[in-house]
Design an enzyme around this catalytic site. Structure first.
Site, PDB file in Angstrom:
ATOM      1  N   VAL A  44     -27.364  43.183  31.702  1.00 28.79           N
ATOM      2  CA  VAL A  44     -27.035  41.778  31.968  1.00 28.79           C
ATOM      3  C   VAL A  44     -26.205  41.290  30.773  1.00 28.79           C
ATOM      4  O   VAL A  44     -26.200  41.935  29.743  1.00 28.79           O
ATOM      5  CB  VAL A  44     -28.277  40.880  32.146  1.00 28.79           C
ATOM      6  CG1 VAL A  44     -28.717  40.820  33.582  1.00 28.79           C
ATOM      7  CG2 VAL A  44     -29.404  41.318  31.256  1.00 28.79           C
ATOM      8  N   LYS A  75     -13.089  31.812  31.625  1.00 29.44           N
ATOM      9  CA  LYS A  75     -14.158  30.828  31.398  1.00 29.44           C
ATOM     10  C   LYS A  75     -13.667  29.775  30.405  1.00 29.44           C
ATOM     11  O   LYS A  75     -13.273  30.110  29.293  1.00 29.44           O
ATOM     12  CB  LYS A  75     -15.382  31.564  30.838  1.00 29.44           C
ATOM     13  CG  LYS A  75     -16.527  30.652  30.457  1.00 29.44           C
ATOM     14  CD  LYS A  75     -17.708  31.436  29.926  1.00 29.44           C
ATOM     15  CE  LYS A  75     -18.778  30.495  29.425  1.00 29.44           C
ATOM     16  NZ  LYS A  75     -19.822  31.173  28.671  1.00 29.44           N
TER      17      LYS A  75
HETATM   18  C1  LIG Z   1     -31.572  38.021  30.764  1.00 32.85           C
HETATM   19  C2  LIG Z   1     -30.431  38.307  29.840  1.00 32.85           C
HETATM   20  C3  LIG Z   1     -29.209  37.674  30.047  1.00 32.85           C
HETATM   21  C4  LIG Z   1     -28.151  37.894  29.166  1.00 32.85           C
HETATM   22  N1  LIG Z   1     -26.970  37.218  29.348  1.00 32.85           N
HETATM   23  C5  LIG Z   1     -25.994  37.335  28.418  1.00 32.85           C
HETATM   24  C6  LIG Z   1     -24.795  36.608  28.516  1.00 32.85           C
HETATM   25  O1  LIG Z   1     -24.549  35.886  29.484  1.00 32.85           O
HETATM   26  N2  LIG Z   1     -23.883  36.728  27.539  1.00 32.85           N
HETATM   27  C7  LIG Z   1     -24.086  37.535  26.460  1.00 32.85           C
HETATM   28  O2  LIG Z   1     -23.250  37.571  25.547  1.00 32.85           O
HETATM   29  N3  LIG Z   1     -25.191  38.276  26.382  1.00 32.85           N
HETATM   30  C8  LIG Z   1     -26.153  38.194  27.304  1.00 32.85           C
HETATM   31  N4  LIG Z   1     -27.279  38.937  27.185  1.00 32.85           N
HETATM   32  C9  LIG Z   1     -27.396  39.892  26.106  1.00 32.85           C
HETATM   33  C10 LIG Z   1     -26.641  41.156  26.446  1.00 32.85           C
HETATM   34  O3  LIG Z   1     -27.155  41.708  27.634  1.00 32.85           O
HETATM   35  C11 LIG Z   1     -26.810  42.173  25.330  1.00 32.85           C
HETATM   36  O4  LIG Z   1     -26.554  41.582  24.103  1.00 32.85           O
HETATM   37  C12 LIG Z   1     -25.830  43.294  25.505  1.00 32.85           C
HETATM   38  O5  LIG Z   1     -25.924  43.855  26.766  1.00 32.85           O
HETATM   39  C13 LIG Z   1     -26.055  44.364  24.462  1.00 32.85           C
HETATM   40  O6  LIG Z   1     -27.168  45.145  24.736  1.00 32.85           O
HETATM   41  P1  LIG Z   1     -27.426  46.378  23.788  1.00 32.85           P
HETATM   42  O7  LIG Z   1     -26.240  47.277  23.831  1.00 32.85           O
HETATM   43  O8  LIG Z   1     -27.873  45.891  22.469  1.00 32.85           O
HETATM   44  O9  LIG Z   1     -28.683  47.081  24.453  1.00 32.85           O
HETATM   45  P2  LIG Z   1     -28.817  47.948  25.800  1.00 32.85           P
HETATM   46  O10 LIG Z   1     -27.868  47.530  26.849  1.00 32.85           O
HETATM   47  O11 LIG Z   1     -30.265  47.924  26.143  1.00 32.85           O
HETATM   48  O12 LIG Z   1     -28.422  49.413  25.359  1.00 32.85           O
HETATM   49  C14 LIG Z   1     -29.305  50.235  24.647  1.00 32.85           C
HETATM   50  C15 LIG Z   1     -28.738  51.630  24.589  1.00 32.85           C
HETATM   51  O13 LIG Z   1     -29.543  52.420  23.731  1.00 32.85           O
HETATM   52  C16 LIG Z   1     -29.809  53.656  24.363  1.00 32.85           C
HETATM   53  N5  LIG Z   1     -31.047  54.175  23.810  1.00 32.85           N
HETATM   54  C17 LIG Z   1     -32.220  53.537  23.615  1.00 32.85           C
HETATM   55  N6  LIG Z   1     -33.129  54.387  23.074  1.00 32.85           N
HETATM   56  C18 LIG Z   1     -32.500  55.565  22.915  1.00 32.85           C
HETATM   57  C19 LIG Z   1     -32.896  56.843  22.413  1.00 32.85           C
HETATM   58  N7  LIG Z   1     -34.148  57.072  21.970  1.00 32.85           N
HETATM   59  N8  LIG Z   1     -31.996  57.846  22.398  1.00 32.85           N
HETATM   60  C20 LIG Z   1     -30.724  57.654  22.860  1.00 32.85           C
HETATM   61  N9  LIG Z   1     -30.295  56.470  23.338  1.00 32.85           N
HETATM   62  C21 LIG Z   1     -31.176  55.444  23.367  1.00 32.85           C
HETATM   63  C22 LIG Z   1     -29.870  53.312  25.839  1.00 32.85           C
HETATM   64  O14 LIG Z   1     -29.679  54.442  26.638  1.00 32.85           O
HETATM   65  C23 LIG Z   1     -28.686  52.332  25.924  1.00 32.85           C
HETATM   66  O15 LIG Z   1     -27.485  53.081  26.036  1.00 32.85           O
HETATM   67  C24 LIG Z   1     -28.319  38.772  28.081  1.00 32.85           C
HETATM   68  C25 LIG Z   1     -29.537  39.452  27.921  1.00 32.85           C
HETATM   69  C26 LIG Z   1     -30.585  39.223  28.774  1.00 32.85           C
HETATM   70  C27 LIG Z   1     -31.884  39.957  28.565  1.00 32.85           C
END
Ligand SMILES: Cc1cc2nc3c(=O)[nH]c(=O)nc-3n(C[C@H](O)[C@H](O)[C@H](O)COP(=O)(O)OP(=O)(O)OC[C@H]3O[C@@H](n4cnc5c(N)ncnc54)[C@H](O)[C@@H]3O)c2cc1C
Length: 505
Positions: A44, A75
């Protein structure tokens, strides 16, 4: 510091990989990204802030290609419905209100004149708001004399598609991707630095600097280095979200909508091929079933999949950079997406890391500075979010009564007092949200200033009045001449191959 290991292939991981490989190209860095498809991404995060345009441009991304690949829309702001009172609506625009005069912000003139019957709403004096209301879009002008230079824009895109798009970009710049799950982290016995990672298949990967992009897992920063977490739930008690896409209906709107609900709020984000929807809520005040029902009842089009439940705890790690590990993205902390700030915080994390990039280990001062700057970023966002809940007259549910009476942080209380006294917005050099953003929320949510800047009285009331009338007409006429949002996307070859630009296009 040559070998950089990024764990995680979500938005944070691939933004880090694409950002560092582009912005530090030529420095002989060896960048590896490890991700596990079996674990997957949070998926998301569709709405952004204008800063992302700068990020994309800096790393050499073509806007039309990006728009088509991620089914993105433009936007110009966020509409807030039912926040100050039930029935209220205002837009927080990515742009100015009116034009400042002799160093005095426009809203100060508006405050003086606000009891005049023909003055209209402050919202009428913002070009991006007028464009939003009319469903129009055009990029801003580079000419500072033009009223069209008074705004900026961001994107709304399919969260699942941005990371793969960046992956192609990063791999073309030499980033190596390893598929696999990290199951063990080995530390150097003497320094406590992370030395190497072990994958499920037995492979070992060594590195000098590790970027933890493992999302809510926080594999390195928390599970290994025990950063600790500052919870901000006493100020921001929402802790769950239920999300679901639906079919698009009607014209493509160039803004995100956040509608206050009984115990939280609902988002509506128009993309080219569908609309993203979610309900963010406080589980102490509403059940999962009721939250889900409210989301489904308010969908504008046919639901396209089963709603997904997400849990989170608002706050941040006590330190985002510990030893040779930097946490970027959800691994570092999370603030609800009310002002679309998460991807901005990822971008800031990457930019500041690049600015403070160490040459060798033992980089205490860089680390402390990074942590100090990121603390400021998170706290500024936190205070701005609390304002939305606290500056309200709503007393129709236990949640709103709780939020209205909340004991807010001193840093926010001081800002609100300053505004209440004479409409002044506290200024700061670091961190998000400048004067127009604060003015939009204060005035949009009926948090009125009791007085105005004394310098406003230097101009005769008649001339202020005619100037304001002229300005309001100029905004309305300029917005009317802009192309519709969907016409602009079509004309500039930004259409997504995944679907039409809404059924109404
Ligand atoms: C309800 C909701 C709504 C949101 N809406 C917005 C929005 O409108 N605008 C905005 O800017 N942000 C929004 N966000 C935030 C946004 O989704 C995140 O900041 C963004 O997607 C980044 O996520 P991430 O890459 O940190 O984590 P994730 O997408 O969770 O990625 C984690 C990665 O780590 C990997 N991983 C984990 N553990 C291991 C392991 N042991 N070994 C190998 N790989 C591993 C996974 O496979 C994955 O590739 C929202 C979040 C939420 C929860």
């Amino acid at each position: 510091m040559k070998k950089i290991i990024i764990i995680g292939g979500g938005t944070a991981g691939w933004m880090s990989a694409a950002g560092i490989s582009s912005m530090m190209a030529g420095l002989d860095l060896d960048i590896t990204l490890i991700e596990s498809e079996a674990i997957g991404v949070v998926g998301v995060g569709e709405a952004t802030l204008p800063h992302i345009k700068f990020f994309n441009e800096t790393i050499g991304i073509n806007e039309a290609e990006f728009m088509a690949a991620t089914s993105a829309t433009f936007k110009l702001g966020i509409e807030f419905v039912d926040w100050g009172r039930l029935g209220d609506s205002y837009i927080h625009p990515f742009g100015e209100f009116g034009l400042a005069n002799a160093g005095v912000p426009f809203h100060q003139y508006y405050n003086k004149m606000s009891d005049q019957s023909d003055i209209g709403s402050l919202q009428d004096y913002s070009l991006p708001i007028m464009a939003c209301r009319a469903g129009k879009f055009e990029p801003p002008s580079q000419d500072p004399r033009s009223v069209k230079s008074t705004y900026r824009y961001a994107y709304q895109f399919d969260a699942i598609k941005y990371a793969p798009f960046l992956r192609r970009h990063a791999e073309a710049r030499g980033v190596t991707r390893i598929e696999g799950k990290v199951t063990e982290v080995k530390l150097d016995a003497e320094s406590g630095d992370i030395q190497r990672l072990r994958l499920e298949n037995g492979r070992e990967v060594k590195g000098d600097l590790f970027i933890d992009c493992t999302g809510f897992y926080g594999l390195l920063i928390e599970k290994t280095l025990k950063a600790g977490y500052d919870k901000w739930t006493k100020w921001l008690p929402v802790d769950r979200a239920v999300a679901v896409p639906c079919k698009s209906t009607g014209p493509l709107l160039p803004y995100t909508r956040a509608t206050a609900d009984k115990a939280g709020w609902r988002w509506r984000i128009p993309l080219q091929h569908r609309t993203g929807n979610g309900h963010v809520y406080a589980s102490d005040f509403i059940s999962d079933e009721d939250a889900r029902d409210s989301l489904i009842e308010n969908l504008e089009g046919q639901m396209l999949s089963e709603p997904r439940l997400l849990r989170f705890t608002t706050g941040k790690r006590r330190k985002l950079w510990i030893k040779n590990c930097v946490a970027i993205g959800l691994s570092g902390g999370f603030l609800e997406p009310l002002e679309s700030t998460s991807i901005y915080l990822i971008q800031e994390g990457i930019t500041k890391l690049i600015e403070l990039f160490p040459r060798r280990s033992g980089f205490n001062i860089d680390r402390e500075e990074y942590n100090r700057l990121m603390d400021i970023e998170f706290e500024r966002v936190r205070d701005f979010l609390i304002l939305h809940y606290h500056a309200t007259e709503r007393d129709d549910t236990p949640f709103w009564n709780h939020m209205r009476r909340l004991d807010i942080p001193d840093s926010l209380a001081e800002k609100m007092e300053l505004f209440r006294c004479r409409g002044r917005v506290a200024k700061y050099d670091l961190g998000l949200f400048l004067e127009p953003s604060w003015v939009a929320v204060y005035m949009g949510q009926r948090f009125a200033a009791q007085d105005y800047d004394r310098r406003v009285d230097l101009l005769p009331q008649d001339s202020v009045s005619s100037h304001m009338n002229g300005l309001r007409n100029l905004m309305a006429q300029t917005a009317a001449k802009m192309p519709s949002h969907q016409a602009y996307i079509k004309k500039h070859n930004m259409r997504s191959p995944h679907g039409a630009v809404t059924s109404a296009s």
